[in-house]
Design a protein around this motif. Structure first.
Motif, PDB file in Angstrom:
ATOM      1  N   MET A   1       0.846  -1.192   0.000  1.00  0.00           N
ATOM      2  CA  MET A   1       0.000   0.000   0.000  1.00  0.00           C
ATOM      3  C   MET A   1       0.883   1.244   0.000  1.00  0.00           C
ATOM      4  O   MET A   1       1.819   1.340   0.768  1.00  0.00           O
ATOM      5  CB  MET A   1      -0.892  -0.019   1.241  1.00  0.00           C
ATOM      6  CG  MET A   1      -1.925   1.068   1.274  1.00  0.00           C
ATOM      7  SD  MET A   1      -3.236   0.665   2.433  1.00  0.00           S
ATOM      8  CE  MET A   1      -2.320   0.174   3.874  1.00  0.00           C
ATOM      9  N   ARG A   2       0.576   2.172  -0.871  1.00  0.00           N
ATOM     10  CA  ARG A   2       1.460   3.317  -1.035  1.00  0.00           C
ATOM     11  C   ARG A   2       1.323   4.335   0.087  1.00  0.00           C
ATOM     12  O   ARG A   2       0.313   4.409   0.777  1.00  0.00           O
ATOM     13  CB  ARG A   2       1.200   3.990  -2.383  1.00  0.00           C
ATOM     14  CG  ARG A   2      -0.059   4.827  -2.465  1.00  0.00           C
ATOM     15  CD  ARG A   2      -0.320   5.225  -3.896  1.00  0.00           C
ATOM     16  NE  ARG A   2      -0.614   4.050  -4.686  1.00  0.00           N
ATOM     17  CZ  ARG A   2      -0.507   4.013  -6.012  1.00  0.00           C
ATOM     18  NH1 ARG A   2      -0.091   5.053  -6.676  1.00  0.00           N
ATOM     19  NH2 ARG A   2      -0.812   2.917  -6.673  1.00  0.00           N
ATOM     20  N   ASN A   3       2.359   5.141   0.251  1.00  0.00           N
ATOM     21  CA  ASN A   3       2.358   6.229   1.204  1.00  0.00           C
ATOM     22  C   ASN A   3       1.397   7.310   0.717  1.00  0.00           C
ATOM     23  O   ASN A   3       1.354   7.625  -0.470  1.00  0.00           O
ATOM     24  CB  ASN A   3       3.784   6.772   1.312  1.00  0.00           C
ATOM     25  CG  ASN A   3       3.895   7.907   2.288  1.00  0.00           C
ATOM     26  OD1 ASN A   3       3.506   9.032   1.992  1.00  0.00           O
ATOM     27  ND2 ASN A   3       4.442   7.615   3.445  1.00  0.00           N
ATOM     28  N   LEU A   4       0.610   7.882   1.636  1.00  0.00           N
ATOM     29  CA  LEU A   4      -0.392   8.870   1.241  1.00  0.00           C
ATOM     30  C   LEU A   4       0.249  10.100   0.615  1.00  0.00           C
ATOM     31  O   LEU A   4      -0.289  10.676  -0.337  1.00  0.00           O
ATOM     32  CB  LEU A   4      -1.239   9.267   2.452  1.00  0.00           C
ATOM     33  CG  LEU A   4      -2.375  10.254   2.181  1.00  0.00           C
ATOM     34  CD1 LEU A   4      -3.333   9.706   1.138  1.00  0.00           C
ATOM     35  CD2 LEU A   4      -3.128  10.571   3.471  1.00  0.00           C
ATOM     36  N   SER A   5       1.410  10.497   1.136  1.00  0.00           N
ATOM     37  CA  SER A   5       2.111  11.646   0.555  1.00  0.00           C
ATOM     38  C   SER A   5       2.493  11.366  -0.891  1.00  0.00           C
ATOM     39  O   SER A   5       2.417  12.247  -1.751  1.00  0.00           O
ATOM     40  CB  SER A   5       3.375  11.960   1.370  1.00  0.00           C
ATOM     41  OG  SER A   5       3.048  12.463   2.637  1.00  0.00           O
ATOM     42  N   ARG A   6       2.892  10.125  -1.164  1.00  0.00           N
ATOM     43  CA  ARG A   6       3.268   9.757  -2.523  1.00  0.00           C
ATOM     44  C   ARG A   6       2.056   9.783  -3.446  1.00  0.00           C
ATOM     45  O   ARG A   6       2.133  10.220  -4.594  1.00  0.00           O
ATOM     46  CB  ARG A   6       3.910   8.372  -2.531  1.00  0.00           C
ATOM     47  CG  ARG A   6       4.639   8.041  -3.840  1.00  0.00           C
ATOM     48  CD  ARG A   6       5.253   6.657  -3.818  1.00  0.00           C
ATOM     49  NE  ARG A   6       5.942   6.414  -2.570  1.00  0.00           N
ATOM     50  CZ  ARG A   6       5.746   5.335  -1.821  1.00  0.00           C
ATOM     51  NH1 ARG A   6       4.866   4.427  -2.187  1.00  0.00           N
ATOM     52  NH2 ARG A   6       6.414   5.166  -0.702  1.00  0.00           N
ATOM     53  N   GLN A  37     -12.658   4.017   2.488  1.00  0.00           N
ATOM     54  CA  GLN A  37     -12.694   2.591   2.200  1.00  0.00           C
ATOM     55  C   GLN A  37     -11.583   1.846   2.927  1.00  0.00           C
ATOM     56  O   GLN A  37     -11.790   0.742   3.413  1.00  0.00           O
ATOM     57  CB  GLN A  37     -12.593   2.347   0.695  1.00  0.00           C
ATOM     58  CG  GLN A  37     -12.687   0.883   0.302  1.00  0.00           C
ATOM     59  CD  GLN A  37     -13.886   0.158   0.899  1.00  0.00           C
ATOM     60  OE1 GLN A  37     -13.866  -1.052   1.069  1.00  0.00           O
ATOM     61  NE2 GLN A  37     -14.945   0.887   1.237  1.00  0.00           N
ATOM     62  N   LEU A  38     -10.407   2.448   3.036  1.00  0.00           N
ATOM     63  CA  LEU A  38      -9.336   1.809   3.800  1.00  0.00           C
ATOM     64  C   LEU A  38      -9.766   1.625   5.251  1.00  0.00           C
ATOM     65  O   LEU A  38      -9.492   0.598   5.874  1.00  0.00           O
ATOM     66  CB  LEU A  38      -8.060   2.651   3.736  1.00  0.00           C
ATOM     67  CG  LEU A  38      -7.334   2.690   2.388  1.00  0.00           C
ATOM     68  CD1 LEU A  38      -6.091   3.563   2.494  1.00  0.00           C
ATOM     69  CD2 LEU A  38      -6.955   1.293   1.919  1.00  0.00           C
ATOM     70  N   SER A  39     -10.454   2.626   5.782  1.00  0.00           N
ATOM     71  CA  SER A  39     -10.943   2.533   7.156  1.00  0.00           C
ATOM     72  C   SER A  39     -11.974   1.426   7.291  1.00  0.00           C
ATOM     73  O   SER A  39     -11.964   0.651   8.248  1.00  0.00           O
ATOM     74  CB  SER A  39     -11.552   3.874   7.582  1.00  0.00           C
ATOM     75  OG  SER A  39     -12.118   3.789   8.871  1.00  0.00           O
ATOM     76  N   ASN A  40     -12.880   1.335   6.312  1.00  0.00           N
ATOM     77  CA  ASN A  40     -13.899   0.284   6.340  1.00  0.00           C
ATOM     78  C   ASN A  40     -13.272  -1.103   6.300  1.00  0.00           C
ATOM     79  O   ASN A  40     -13.815  -2.062   6.858  1.00  0.00           O
ATOM     80  CB  ASN A  40     -14.846   0.439   5.144  1.00  0.00           C
ATOM     81  CG  ASN A  40     -15.761   1.633   5.286  1.00  0.00           C
ATOM     82  OD1 ASN A  40     -15.981   2.125   6.388  1.00  0.00           O
ATOM     83  ND2 ASN A  40     -16.295   2.116   4.179  1.00  0.00           N
ATOM     84  N   ARG A 152     -14.512   6.919  -7.116  1.00  0.00           N
ATOM     85  CA  ARG A 152     -13.191   6.612  -7.682  1.00  0.00           C
ATOM     86  C   ARG A 152     -12.180   6.335  -6.574  1.00  0.00           C
ATOM     87  O   ARG A 152     -11.382   5.400  -6.667  1.00  0.00           O
ATOM     88  CB  ARG A 152     -12.696   7.773  -8.546  1.00  0.00           C
ATOM     89  CG  ARG A 152     -13.431   7.936  -9.849  1.00  0.00           C
ATOM     90  CD  ARG A 152     -12.704   8.910 -10.749  1.00  0.00           C
ATOM     91  NE  ARG A 152     -13.527   9.341 -11.863  1.00  0.00           N
ATOM     92  CZ  ARG A 152     -13.071   9.995 -12.911  1.00  0.00           C
ATOM     93  NH1 ARG A 152     -11.787  10.307 -12.982  1.00  0.00           N
ATOM     94  NH2 ARG A 152     -13.875  10.366 -13.885  1.00  0.00           N
ATOM     95  N   GLY A 153     -12.200   7.187  -5.547  1.00  0.00           N
ATOM     96  CA  GLY A 153     -11.289   6.975  -4.426  1.00  0.00           C
ATOM     97  C   GLY A 153     -11.581   5.664  -3.720  1.00  0.00           C
ATOM     98  O   GLY A 153     -10.667   4.922  -3.342  1.00  0.00           O
ATOM     99  N   ARG A 159      -8.826  -1.650  -5.080  1.00  0.00           N
ATOM    100  CA  ARG A 159      -7.928  -2.265  -6.070  1.00  0.00           C
ATOM    101  C   ARG A 159      -6.495  -2.301  -5.555  1.00  0.00           C
ATOM    102  O   ARG A 159      -5.774  -3.279  -5.752  1.00  0.00           O
ATOM    103  CB  ARG A 159      -7.979  -1.493  -7.390  1.00  0.00           C
ATOM    104  CG  ARG A 159      -9.273  -1.634  -8.163  1.00  0.00           C
ATOM    105  CD  ARG A 159      -9.090  -1.180  -9.604  1.00  0.00           C
ATOM    106  NE  ARG A 159      -8.550   0.160  -9.699  1.00  0.00           N
ATOM    107  CZ  ARG A 159      -9.291   1.259  -9.722  1.00  0.00           C
ATOM    108  NH1 ARG A 159     -10.609   1.177  -9.633  1.00  0.00           N
ATOM    109  NH2 ARG A 159      -8.728   2.449  -9.831  1.00  0.00           N
ATOM    110  N   GLU A 160      -6.084  -1.216  -4.911  1.00  0.00           N
ATOM    111  CA  GLU A 160      -4.719  -1.121  -4.412  1.00  0.00           C
ATOM    112  C   GLU A 160      -4.431  -2.193  -3.365  1.00  0.00           C
ATOM    113  O   GLU A 160      -3.348  -2.779  -3.328  1.00  0.00           O
ATOM    114  CB  GLU A 160      -4.493   0.267  -3.807  1.00  0.00           C
ATOM    115  CG  GLU A 160      -3.069   0.526  -3.367  1.00  0.00           C
ATOM    116  CD  GLU A 160      -2.892   1.921  -2.809  1.00  0.00           C
ATOM    117  OE1 GLU A 160      -2.041   2.650  -3.324  1.00  0.00           O
ATOM    118  OE2 GLU A 160      -3.601   2.280  -1.856  1.00  0.00           O
TER     119      GLU A 160
END
Length: 230
Positions: A1-6, A37-40, A152-153, A159-160
């Motif tokens: 999972m990518r860094n949010l800043s990236r 969605q990550l939180s869910n 989309r988010g 997907r990520e």
């Protein structure tokens, strides 16, 4: 999972790929859907540099009015595009100041606060329920573009992480081609843009979306019944 800043940097460098255009509102709702969605899913992205940004913006604007960083930056800008790039300039200053004051503090874990007010439900399951009944609560205003960015988010996060699509998600995937066929358009534009093009404004487009989506679901149910009977 990518860094949010990236991820934010990638959106800045290639906004069209993620949110169609450099727009601060589109950015806000895309990131909102992503984090929600990550939180869910019970997951947390690596790094959450935006914590405290809203308070920092309020202090910088010298206002005690409860306004989000999005609203403050929009107020200070001449357009959505100008606000989009202003956000990254301000965010860079915020991160520098934050890093200087908290050099020893790790930012590797996102701690979602309840006051972030990201929707915490299966968007595709509730799309004709909660959002349709109270669009202002989840979108701020009746806007098909905001709904599109939120979805989309949401989808990007799943997907990520590699989460298999749910049945409602798989069904929604066919909505794009159905809209193209219904309007006789095959230009590569999203379903939201097509519906907006044939509407007076964002509000009408959102209402039309719900009508069309319900029509689409009913058509699928009818086809399913016919196949079972056959």
């Amino acid at each position: 999972m990518r860094n949010l800043s990236r991820l934010l940097q990638e959106i800045k460098d290639n906004p069209v790929i993620y949110i169609d255009k450099p727009s601060i509102t589109c950015l806000d709702f895309f990131v909102g859907g992503y984090l929600s969605q990550l939180s869910n899913l019970g997951l947390t992205p690596e790094g959450y540099p935006m914590e405290g940004f809203n308070e920092w913006m309020q202090e910088r604007a010298k206002t005690n009015i409860t306004q989000s960083w999005l609203e403050i930056i929009l107020f200070l800008s001449s357009s959505e595009k100008d606000a989009f790039y202003m956000f990254f300039e301000l965010f860079k200053k915020f991160k520098k100041q934050k890093n200087n004051s908290k050099t020893q503090e790790s930012e590797d874990v996102l701690r979602l606060r309840q006051d972030l007010m990201f929707p915490r439900f299966d968007i595709y399951k509730e799309i004709l329920g909660a959002i349709k009944k109270r669009p202002g609560m989840y979108l701020g205003t009746s806007s098909i573009t905001r709904l599109d960015m939120l979805l989309r988010g949401y989808s990007f996060a799943r997907r990520e992480v590699g989460v298999p699509p749910t049945e409602p998600e798989r069904e929604f995937e066919g909505f794009q081609s159905w809209i193209e066929e219904k309007y006789g358009i095959n230009s590569g534009q999203s379903w939201a843009k097509i519906i907006l093009f044939y509407s007076v404004d964002e509000h009408e487009a959102l209402q039309k979306f719900f009508e069309l989506f319900e029509e689409y679901l009913n058509r699928n149910k009818s086809l399913g019944v016919e196949e079972n009977c056959g």
